[in-house]
Design a protein around this motif. Structure first.
Motif, PDB file in Angstrom:
ATOM      1  N   GLU A   4      14.172 -33.121  38.293  1.00  0.00           N
ATOM      2  CA  GLU A   4      14.132 -34.555  38.577  1.00  0.00           C
ATOM      3  C   GLU A   4      13.190 -34.876  39.724  1.00  0.00           C
ATOM      4  O   GLU A   4      12.762 -36.012  39.874  1.00  0.00           O
ATOM      5  CB  GLU A   4      15.537 -35.090  38.899  1.00  0.00           C
ATOM      6  N   GLU A   5      12.871 -33.891  40.554  1.00  0.00           N
ATOM      7  CA  GLU A   5      11.984 -34.100  41.704  1.00  0.00           C
ATOM      8  C   GLU A   5      10.535 -33.788  41.388  1.00  0.00           C
ATOM      9  O   GLU A   5       9.678 -33.922  42.248  1.00  0.00           O
ATOM     10  CB  GLU A   5      12.441 -33.233  42.882  1.00  0.00           C
ATOM     11  N   THR A   6      10.254 -33.367  40.152  1.00  0.00           N
ATOM     12  CA  THR A   6       8.895 -33.005  39.774  1.00  0.00           C
ATOM     13  C   THR A   6       8.434 -33.799  38.558  1.00  0.00           C
ATOM     14  O   THR A   6       9.241 -34.362  37.825  1.00  0.00           O
ATOM     15  CB  THR A   6       8.773 -31.499  39.461  1.00  0.00           C
ATOM     16  N   VAL A   7       7.126 -33.796  38.367  1.00  0.00           N
ATOM     17  CA  VAL A   7       6.496 -34.445  37.225  1.00  0.00           C
ATOM     18  C   VAL A   7       5.477 -33.466  36.666  1.00  0.00           C
ATOM     19  O   VAL A   7       4.803 -32.767  37.417  1.00  0.00           O
ATOM     20  CB  VAL A   7       5.778 -35.740  37.669  1.00  0.00           C
ATOM     21  N   LYS A   8       5.372 -33.413  35.355  1.00  0.00           N
ATOM     22  CA  LYS A   8       4.377 -32.554  34.708  1.00  0.00           C
ATOM     23  C   LYS A   8       3.276 -33.438  34.141  1.00  0.00           C
ATOM     24  O   LYS A   8       3.536 -34.318  33.328  1.00  0.00           O
ATOM     25  CB  LYS A   8       5.012 -31.737  33.589  1.00  0.00           C
ATOM     26  N   LEU A   9       2.045 -33.196  34.622  1.00  0.00           N
ATOM     27  CA  LEU A   9       0.883 -33.921  34.129  1.00  0.00           C
ATOM     28  C   LEU A   9       0.073 -32.952  33.280  1.00  0.00           C
ATOM     29  O   LEU A   9      -0.225 -31.843  33.716  1.00  0.00           O
ATOM     30  CB  LEU A   9       0.041 -34.435  35.299  1.00  0.00           C
ATOM     31  N   ILE A  10      -0.295 -33.372  32.075  1.00  0.00           N
ATOM     32  CA  ILE A  10      -0.987 -32.488  31.142  1.00  0.00           C
ATOM     33  C   ILE A  10      -2.384 -33.041  30.851  1.00  0.00           C
ATOM     34  O   ILE A  10      -2.526 -34.187  30.430  1.00  0.00           O
ATOM     35  CB  ILE A  10      -0.188 -32.327  29.836  1.00  0.00           C
ATOM     36  N   SER A  11      -3.389 -32.199  31.087  1.00  0.00           N
ATOM     37  CA  SER A  11      -4.784 -32.602  30.888  1.00  0.00           C
ATOM     38  C   SER A  11      -5.157 -32.586  29.410  1.00  0.00           C
ATOM     39  O   SER A  11      -4.390 -32.126  28.561  1.00  0.00           O
ATOM     40  CB  SER A  11      -5.711 -31.664  31.659  1.00  0.00           C
ATOM     41  N   SER A  12      -6.376 -33.035  29.125  1.00  0.00           N
ATOM     42  CA  SER A  12      -6.854 -33.081  27.743  1.00  0.00           C
ATOM     43  C   SER A  12      -6.958 -31.694  27.118  1.00  0.00           C
ATOM     44  O   SER A  12      -6.830 -31.551  25.903  1.00  0.00           O
ATOM     45  CB  SER A  12      -8.213 -33.787  27.665  1.00  0.00           C
ATOM     46  N   GLU A  13      -7.157 -30.664  27.943  1.00  0.00           N
ATOM     47  CA  GLU A  13      -7.226 -29.295  27.436  1.00  0.00           C
ATOM     48  C   GLU A  13      -5.855 -28.625  27.344  1.00  0.00           C
ATOM     49  O   GLU A  13      -5.751 -27.474  26.944  1.00  0.00           O
ATOM     50  CB  GLU A  13      -8.132 -28.422  28.328  1.00  0.00           C
ATOM     51  N   GLY A  14      -4.806 -29.343  27.749  1.00  0.00           N
ATOM     52  CA  GLY A  14      -3.454 -28.806  27.664  1.00  0.00           C
ATOM     53  C   GLY A  14      -2.982 -28.085  28.915  1.00  0.00           C
ATOM     54  O   GLY A  14      -1.883 -27.529  28.929  1.00  0.00           O
ATOM     55  N   PHE A  15      -3.771 -28.105  29.989  1.00  0.00           N
ATOM     56  CA  PHE A  15      -3.352 -27.462  31.236  1.00  0.00           C
ATOM     57  C   PHE A  15      -2.300 -28.340  31.900  1.00  0.00           C
ATOM     58  O   PHE A  15      -2.445 -29.557  31.978  1.00  0.00           O
ATOM     59  CB  PHE A  15      -4.547 -27.249  32.172  1.00  0.00           C
ATOM     60  N   LYS A  22       7.230 -37.536  44.271  1.00  0.00           N
ATOM     61  CA  LYS A  22       6.784 -38.387  45.382  1.00  0.00           C
ATOM     62  C   LYS A  22       5.260 -38.466  45.413  1.00  0.00           C
ATOM     63  O   LYS A  22       4.693 -39.522  45.658  1.00  0.00           O
ATOM     64  CB  LYS A  22       7.331 -37.843  46.702  1.00  0.00           C
ATOM     65  N   ALA A  23       4.587 -37.355  45.165  1.00  0.00           N
ATOM     66  CA  ALA A  23       3.119 -37.335  45.135  1.00  0.00           C
ATOM     67  C   ALA A  23       2.603 -38.148  43.958  1.00  0.00           C
ATOM     68  O   ALA A  23       1.638 -38.903  44.084  1.00  0.00           O
ATOM     69  CB  ALA A  23       2.607 -35.902  45.066  1.00  0.00           C
ATOM     70  N   ALA A  24       3.227 -38.019  42.805  1.00  0.00           N
ATOM     71  CA  ALA A  24       2.799 -38.755  41.612  1.00  0.00           C
ATOM     72  C   ALA A  24       2.921 -40.257  41.810  1.00  0.00           C
ATOM     73  O   ALA A  24       2.146 -41.031  41.242  1.00  0.00           O
ATOM     74  CB  ALA A  24       3.609 -38.312  40.403  1.00  0.00           C
ATOM     75  N   MET A  25       3.853 -40.677  42.649  1.00  0.00           N
ATOM     76  CA  MET A  25       4.079 -42.099  42.876  1.00  0.00           C
ATOM     77  C   MET A  25       2.944 -42.761  43.655  1.00  0.00           C
ATOM     78  O   MET A  25       2.925 -43.982  43.815  1.00  0.00           O
ATOM     79  CB  MET A  25       5.405 -42.321  43.606  1.00  0.00           C
TER      80      MET A  25
END
Length: 98
Positions: A4-15, A22-25
């Protein structure tokens, strides 16, 4: 750190980049996606796909999120951007409302 304290960001290449929520916000777009009252997949899963943002650019954006948190807390440091990334980075930052 819990899921709940993290977010997963996925690039166009799937990384996948797993960062503090908090950083994502720092990004207004991500803040809206992750905290909307509706039943959006991003809100429930904490995963956001960016099919138009490359791994290199998404990595730099994640670095900026953490730098921005440090800067706002009073730690004044420089944020270096490689000249060849400038245009792509500005377009992604505009999209993310950062």
């Amino acid at each position: 750190m819990t899921k709940e304290e993290t977010v997963k960001l996925i690039s166009s290449e799937g990384f996948e980049f797993v960062i503090d929520k908090k950083a994502a916000m720092v990004s207004q777009l991500l803040r809206n996606m992750l905290s909307s009252p509706g039943s959006f997949t991003e809100t429930a899963d904490g995963v956001v796909n960016f099919p138009d943002i490359s791994t290199t650019i998404l990595e730099k954006i994640c670095q900026y999120f953490y730098w921005s948190l440090q800067f706002s807390s009073g730690k004044e440091t420089e944020f270096h951007i490689e000249p060849e990334l400038t245009l792509e980075l500005m377009m992604a930052a505009n999209y993310l409302d950062t």
